[in-house]
Motif scaffolding. Structure first.
Motif, PDB file in Angstrom:
ATOM      1  N   TRP A 194       0.753  -1.149   0.061  1.00 17.47           N
ATOM      2  CA  TRP A 194       0.078   0.045   0.068  1.00 17.47           C
ATOM      3  C   TRP A 194       0.929   1.295  -0.055  1.00 17.47           C
ATOM      4  CZ3 TRP A 194      -2.928   1.303   5.140  1.00 17.47           C
ATOM      5  CH2 TRP A 194      -3.546   2.631   5.062  1.00 17.47           C
ATOM      6  N   ILE A 195       1.871   1.258   0.835  1.00 15.02           N
ATOM      7  CA  ILE A 195       2.825   2.435   1.048  1.00 15.02           C
ATOM      8  C   ILE A 195       3.610   2.815  -0.159  1.00 15.02           C
ATOM      9  CG2 ILE A 195       4.587   3.622   2.349  1.00 15.02           C
ATOM     10  CD1 ILE A 195       3.457   2.001   5.041  1.00 15.02           C
ATOM     11  N   VAL A 196       4.218   1.547  -0.578  1.00 19.95           N
ATOM     12  CA  VAL A 196       5.107   1.648  -1.997  1.00 19.95           C
ATOM     13  C   VAL A 196       4.364   1.928  -3.159  1.00 19.95           C
ATOM     14  CG1 VAL A 196       6.518   0.362  -3.520  1.00 19.95           C
ATOM     15  CG2 VAL A 196       6.739   0.086  -0.912  1.00 19.95           C
ATOM     16  N   ALA A 197       3.077   1.391  -3.235  1.00 21.08           N
ATOM     17  CA  ALA A 197       2.238   1.699  -4.381  1.00 21.08           C
ATOM     18  C   ALA A 197       1.895   3.329  -4.686  1.00 21.08           C
ATOM     19  CB  ALA A 197       1.183   0.815  -4.481  1.00 21.08           C
ATOM     20  N   LEU A 198       1.431   3.627  -3.114  1.00 16.96           N
ATOM     21  CA  LEU A 198       0.950   4.847  -3.149  1.00 16.96           C
ATOM     22  C   LEU A 198       2.170   6.008  -3.486  1.00 16.96           C
ATOM     23  CD1 LEU A 198      -1.502   6.855  -2.591  1.00 16.96           C
ATOM     24  CD2 LEU A 198      -0.622   6.887  -0.136  1.00 16.96           C
ATOM     25  N   PHE A 199       3.485   5.660  -3.072  1.00 19.90           N
ATOM     26  CA  PHE A 199       4.453   6.631  -3.369  1.00 19.90           C
ATOM     27  C   PHE A 199       4.934   6.450  -4.695  1.00 19.90           C
ATOM     28  CE2 PHE A 199       9.202   6.814  -4.052  1.00 19.90           C
ATOM     29  CZ  PHE A 199       9.465   8.179  -3.569  1.00 19.90           C
ATOM     30  N   VAL A 200       4.791   5.318  -5.409  1.00 25.56           N
ATOM     31  CA  VAL A 200       5.489   5.142  -7.062  1.00 25.56           C
ATOM     32  C   VAL A 200       4.299   5.983  -7.893  1.00 25.56           C
ATOM     33  CG1 VAL A 200       5.632   3.590  -8.838  1.00 25.56           C
ATOM     34  CG2 VAL A 200       6.586   3.162  -6.397  1.00 25.56           C
ATOM     35  N   ALA A 201       2.839   5.756  -7.303  1.00 21.69           N
ATOM     36  CA  ALA A 201       2.034   6.240  -8.038  1.00 21.69           C
ATOM     37  C   ALA A 201       2.229   7.955  -8.073  1.00 21.69           C
ATOM     38  CB  ALA A 201       0.498   5.845  -7.806  1.00 21.69           C
ATOM     39  N   TYR A 202       2.185   8.730  -7.166  1.00 18.85           N
ATOM     40  CA  TYR A 202       2.414   9.898  -6.903  1.00 18.85           C
ATOM     41  C   TYR A 202       3.737  10.371  -7.603  1.00 18.85           C
ATOM     42  CZ  TYR A 202       3.344  14.552  -5.132  1.00 18.85           C
ATOM     43  OH  TYR A 202       3.336  15.918  -4.956  1.00 18.85           O
ATOM     44  N   TYR A 203       4.855   9.403  -7.761  1.00 16.94           N
ATOM     45  CA  TYR A 203       5.963   9.775  -8.515  1.00 16.94           C
ATOM     46  C   TYR A 203       5.763   9.804  -9.942  1.00 16.94           C
ATOM     47  CZ  TYR A 203      10.544   9.416 -10.412  1.00 16.94           C
ATOM     48  OH  TYR A 203      11.916   9.380 -11.250  1.00 16.94           O
ATOM     49  N   LEU A 204       4.896   8.868 -10.522  1.00 10.01           N
ATOM     50  CA  LEU A 204       4.704   8.748 -11.640  1.00 10.01           C
ATOM     51  C   LEU A 204       3.807   9.741 -12.327  1.00 10.01           C
ATOM     52  CD1 LEU A 204       4.349   4.837 -12.113  1.00 10.01           C
ATOM     53  CD2 LEU A 204       6.273   6.358 -12.897  1.00 10.01           C
ATOM     54  N   ASP A 205       2.786  10.098 -11.430  1.00 11.72           N
ATOM     55  CA  ASP A 205       1.893  11.401 -11.811  1.00 11.72           C
ATOM     56  C   ASP A 205       2.651  12.624 -11.869  1.00 11.72           C
ATOM     57  OD1 ASP A 205      -0.880  12.312 -11.875  1.00 11.72           O
ATOM     58  OD2 ASP A 205       0.063  13.540 -10.297  1.00 11.72           O
ATOM     59  N   GLN A 206       3.680  12.761 -10.820  1.00 11.31           N
ATOM     60  CA  GLN A 206       4.360  13.951 -11.259  1.00 11.31           C
ATOM     61  C   GLN A 206       5.269  13.933 -12.519  1.00 11.31           C
ATOM     62  OE1 GLN A 206       4.012  16.902  -8.934  1.00 11.31           O
ATOM     63  NE2 GLN A 206       2.468  15.458  -8.809  1.00 11.31           N
TER      64      GLN A 206
END
Length: 941
Positions: free
Chosen positions: A549-561
């Motif tokens: 959950w934590i890793v996916a949320l971080f990677v999702a925010y990074y890819l969004d940016q």
């Protein structure tokens, strides 16, 4: 130094969050039917399970599944009474029948089959075991291992375990079985109501110190529910001393069957550790094999064979102290009585794992398609261009989807509990809540992550539903087999659970197993203390899902940016310690290369470039937009060369000016606008909006601009008023000021009367959508507005109304407008720039451009085809330098230099021509803006 106005009236984080939340709630309210359909899926599924459960229960109440009964003469008086029980039942009924007096079974020893008994082997270091050749003849002994602090006592006791008992000394077979060491290699069941050792085809073994030629015998025995005759084979009992318990443990482990068919099996019958036993103290630990040796067997309950093992060692110790005649006879073992039970199958526990996996995973496509829809319709970037920051967007969007998911799961669990599904009622609700809470958060994070790779809603929908149903089917027909296979490595199960769908399936599977067991045994399902059981794996599951959950949320925010916002892959380093900008003063070093195109540019374009250079060196607050050598190159793809879309554009726009960009399709106008509004990054050069650099300060630029894109970016289910309220809040309008701004916008663009303002945008005509897009771009008093063909699709009345609005709107702001309507350009624009092949070809107000490029009159005449040559001769006499620019079926158009012709001469020549040949139509006009546009575009090409 000039302070930029980015901070003027900028909406705070919570104001932006409030605006987005209100919009989402309104949007959700409009999608009530979709929500009902979503929630109806688990409702329908649960109801089907209940109906199926009732149907199964009804079938199980059939006579076929009731306990068997018979008429038995119990008193010997010739009268029979109905007696029910196990002995009168068939195999379908036995599980539910009462057993008031369970049968008495002889206590036997669990002896390995001949081919599995321990022999000398390369992986066993002890050489006192029998040779492997005994397996060929089938006479390998049943080995018992012994250890303890006192070797003499241990070996003496072990020597008394297997003693010969002549069969002639026993009056009954029961006495013989009680005193002999009878064994079997038959696998036991979960209870001992029926001992399979006495009803299957495998032999019984009589374990003795030595086997003679006539050691085997036939055993005839009559038990309460069965009469049988079995062959009893003699097996030598061998006891071996080991120096320590660790030696025994190692030997037992190495000989145990671990599931690999290629591994050798070296099974020990039993092992005894006499610890500190002596003549006054008897203290012993017993090893026994509680599992099946066959990999296809589901489990083992060999604990039922333990009584004979205890009796053996107890008798042996007693005989050591009291002599060979001392004996404790173990006559039989029997189960506890059981009452009649109703045979029931809990469908929710049997089928729930697969079906509930689909129910929960159904949320994933819903969230994913919602995110991709905003991306496909460019609504996300539209919100960003009107001031919505990434922080409020992520917080509200995540909370919004979490609230929907949580409500969905609560309704699902509550409804399932109300209708009595054991899957929910037997398992601890707090464990269920924690599991569902973690998983729906993981699912939302994954949706944000996956959304970064999709730009089309249909594709995302198809792929996500394939994943949903594929996960359920793979879980049911592949992963569950691995889960139930004891030989499958547990480490690989954890690897598979890294896929979130299998994590969900594993958790639901454990809930189902506990509820199924609880329903069958009348106990509770899963409780918190059960998480300490390594077999269910729930504790590891919670850890895996939380980390993911934590890793996916971080990677999702990074890819969004990086992918959506176009930031550098190392943007988090650049943002570290970043301060709010204060001025756009540019170092002199930056000016290098700014005059790359000077020799190719027209004087008016050169003058504009020099003006920009002067503003950058001595900035002031009068100019809202300053473009400095802005350049955009699209890289080559698929073998095509790189495309130069914008060639070093320099432009300065003061407040109060509307600048029109004219140009043919593909000239680079949209690329220029895309750079200015942050959709794409410049390849080189930059631009300043209200003193803010579009390369590094776009988040601040967004608070000062309004955008009317070429295509209407609207939510189909929101009304015009709701659109304006949302974007007005993003511009920090509140209370009465917001209401007044919305009302004024609706009235000025004719969207107020007739209930149009409160009609959903999806029901608007094309012209109404266009007017709403213009209203959105102007609300909140932005200082810079970009309009890409704003009057497309408008009728003449609406276009006139729009022009009046724009004329009033440009009083205190800079407007960049692109259009293909020359009439619109003349009516609205203070200055025009004609854009061809990525560069400005000319710049100036409409009158200047017509004067500069309008050096000719345009003469048009229509006659019959026979008199075309006469018309040409007439024009030649009027203007020797005239050029024919159009010719079709008698209609000709000529350009005549103004210095060669007078208007009076033209009229006089036409009157004379009318007497010589028929003239159907004629006309003379000054150069129009359209002519200028065509001339400039043609010349540049």
């Amino acid at each position: 130094m000039v302070e930029p106005e980015a901070s003027r009236g900028r909406a705070s984080f919570w104001t932006q969050a409030d605006a987005l939340l209100r919009k989402n709630l309104t949007y959700q309210k409009r999608n009530a039917k979709t929500n009902c359909r979503l929630i109806s899926f688990p409702f329908i599924l649960c109801i089907l399970l209940v109906l199926g459960q009732n149907l199964v229960n009804k079938q199980l109440d059939n006579e076929k599944y009731k306990c068997g009964c018979a008429c038995v003469d119990t008193n010997g008086d010739g009268k029979c009474e109905e007696v029910c029980g196990l002995q009168y039942s068939n195999s379908d009924q036995a599980a539910s029948c009462p057993i008031t007096n369970p049968p008495e079974w002889p206590a036997i020893l669990q002896v390995p089959a001949p081919e599995y008994r321990a022999v000398k082997s390369s992986f066993i270091p002890f050489r006192d075991l029998p040779d492997e050749s005994c397996r060929l003849t089938g006479n390998c002994p049943a080995t018992v291992l012994v250890t303890g602090n006192n070797q003499s006592l241990g070996e003496s006791v072990a020597g008394n375990m297997f003693s010969s008992s002549p069969r002639v000394n026993f009056s009954t077979m029961t006495d013989l079985l009680a005193s002999s060491v009878i064994g079997s290699d038959t696998e036991t069941e979960s209870n001992n109501f029926v001992d399979p050792a006495f009803i299957d085809d495998s032999p019984l073994y009589n374990v003795q110190p030595q086997c003679g030629t006539n050691s085997s015998f036939s055993l005839n025995l009559s038990l309460p529910i069965i009469d049988f005759q079995k062959e009893v084979q003699c097996v030598q009992g061998l006891h071996l001393w080991r120096n320590s318990a660790s030696d025994i443990n190692d030997e037992l482990y190495k000989g145990y069957y671990k599931g690999n068919p290629e591994e050798k099996i070296n099974e020990i019958t039993a092992a005894y550790d006499f610890l500190n036993s002596n003549g006054n103290n008897f203290n012993v630990s017993i090893w026994y094999n509680s599992t099946h040796k066959d990999e296809d067997a589901p489990g083992s309950f060999n604990l039922l064979r333990v009584p004979r093992m205890i009796n053996l060692v107890s008798n042996a110790y007693l005989q050591l102290l009291k002599g060979p005649s001392a004996r404790m006879s173990l006559e039989f073992v029997k189960e506890m009585p059981k009452p009649e039970t109703h045979f029931r199958l809990d469908l929710s526990s049997i089928l729930g794992t697969l079906f509930f996996t689909w129910v929960i995973l159904q949320l994933f496509p819903v969230i994913l398609t919602s995110l991709v829809y905003e991306k496909q319709q460019r609504l996300r970037i539209m919100m960003k261009m009107h001031g919505l920051g990434d922080g409020p967007y992520w917080m509200i969007s995540y909370a919004y989807f979490f609230a929907i998911s949580l409500l969905y799961m609560l309704v699902f669990v509550i409804f399932g509990s109300v209708i009595g599904l054991k899957f929910f009622t037997l398992n601890d609700y707090s464990i269920q809540f924690v599991f569902y809470f973690i998983y729906i958060n993981l699912q939302i994070s994954l949706a944000f992550l996956v959304a970064a790779f999709f730009s089309n809603v249909k594709t995302a929908t198809v792929v996500s539903y394939i994943c949903v149903f594929g996960t359920g089917l793979l879980g049911g027909f592949l992963y569950q087999n691995f889960l139930e296979d004891a030989s499958f490595p547990r480490g690989w199960l954890k690897v598979l659970e890294l896929y979130p769908g299998f994590s969900l399936y594993r958790g639901l599977y454990e809930f189902a197993q506990y509820s199924l067991t609880g329903n069958n045994t009348g106990t509770d399902g899963m409780r918190w203390e059960d998480l300490n059981d390594s077999e269910n794996g729930m504790k590891e599951l919670f850890i895996i899902m939380t980390v993911e959950w934590i890793v996916a949320l971080f990677v999702a925010y990074y890819l969004d940016q990086v992918l959506t916002s176009g930031k550098s892959p190392l943007f988090f380093f650049r943002n570290f310690g970043k301060k709010r900008p204060g001025s756009f003063r540019v170092p002199s070093l930056k000016r290098q290369g700014s005059k790359v195109f000077v020799n190719l540019e027209k004087p008016d374009v050169i003058q504009e470039r020099e003006k920009v250079e002067q503003l950058l060196l001595e900035p002031n607050a009068t100019h809202a937009i300053v473009c400095d050598n802005l350049r955009k190159v699209y890289p080559g793809r698929d073998g095509n060369p790189a495309k130069l879309a914008v060639k070093g554009l320099s432009l300065a726009l003061p407040r109060g000016e509307c600048f029109g960009m004219l140009g043919p399709n593909g000239a680079g106008k949209t690329s220029f606008i895309s750079m200015m509004i942050g959709l794409t990054k410049p390849s080189s050069g930059t631009a300043y909006v209200q003193g803010l650099d579009i390369r590094t300060q776009m988040d601040y630029v967004y608070t000062n601009i309004g955008v009317c894109p070429q295509h209407d970016l609207l939510w189909e289910t929101l009304t015009g008023r709701e659109h304006l309220l949302f974007y007005g809040r993003l511009k920090n309008l509140k209370g009465s000021a917001l209401t007044r701004a919305v009302e004024d916008s609706l009235r000025s663009l004719n969207l107020f009367n007739g209930g149009v303002a409160d009609k959903q945008a999806g029901k608007y005509s094309g012209g109404m959508k266009r007017r709403l897009s213009v209203a959105i771009s102007l609300i909140g008093d932005p200082k810079v507005v970009y309009m890409d063909e704003p009057s497309t699709g408008l009728d003449p009345a609406s276009r006139s109304c729009l022009w009046n609005v724009l004329k009033r709107a440009k009083q205190d702001r800079a407007i960049i407008l692109t259009t293909h309507s020359m009439e619109e350009a003349e009516a609205l624009c203070d200055r025009l720039g004609i854009f061809v092949d990525g560069g400005l070809q000319c710049i100036g107000n409409p009158k200047e451009l017509k004067a500069r490029y309008g050096e000719t009159y345009v003469f048009t005449m229509t006659t019959s085809a026979d008199h075309e040559e006469a018309v040409g001769q007439m024009v030649g006499r009027l203007s020797p330098s005239a050029e024919r620019t159009y010719h079709l079926s008698g209609t000709q158009k000529f350009e005549m230099p103004k210095q060669e012709v007078r208007i009076a001469d033209v009229f006089r020549a036409v009157e004379i021509a009318k007497t010589e040949f028929p003239v159907f139509a004629w006309g003379i006009s000054d150069t129009t803006l359209e002519d200028v546009f065509i001339k400039v575009a043609t010349a540049a090409a």
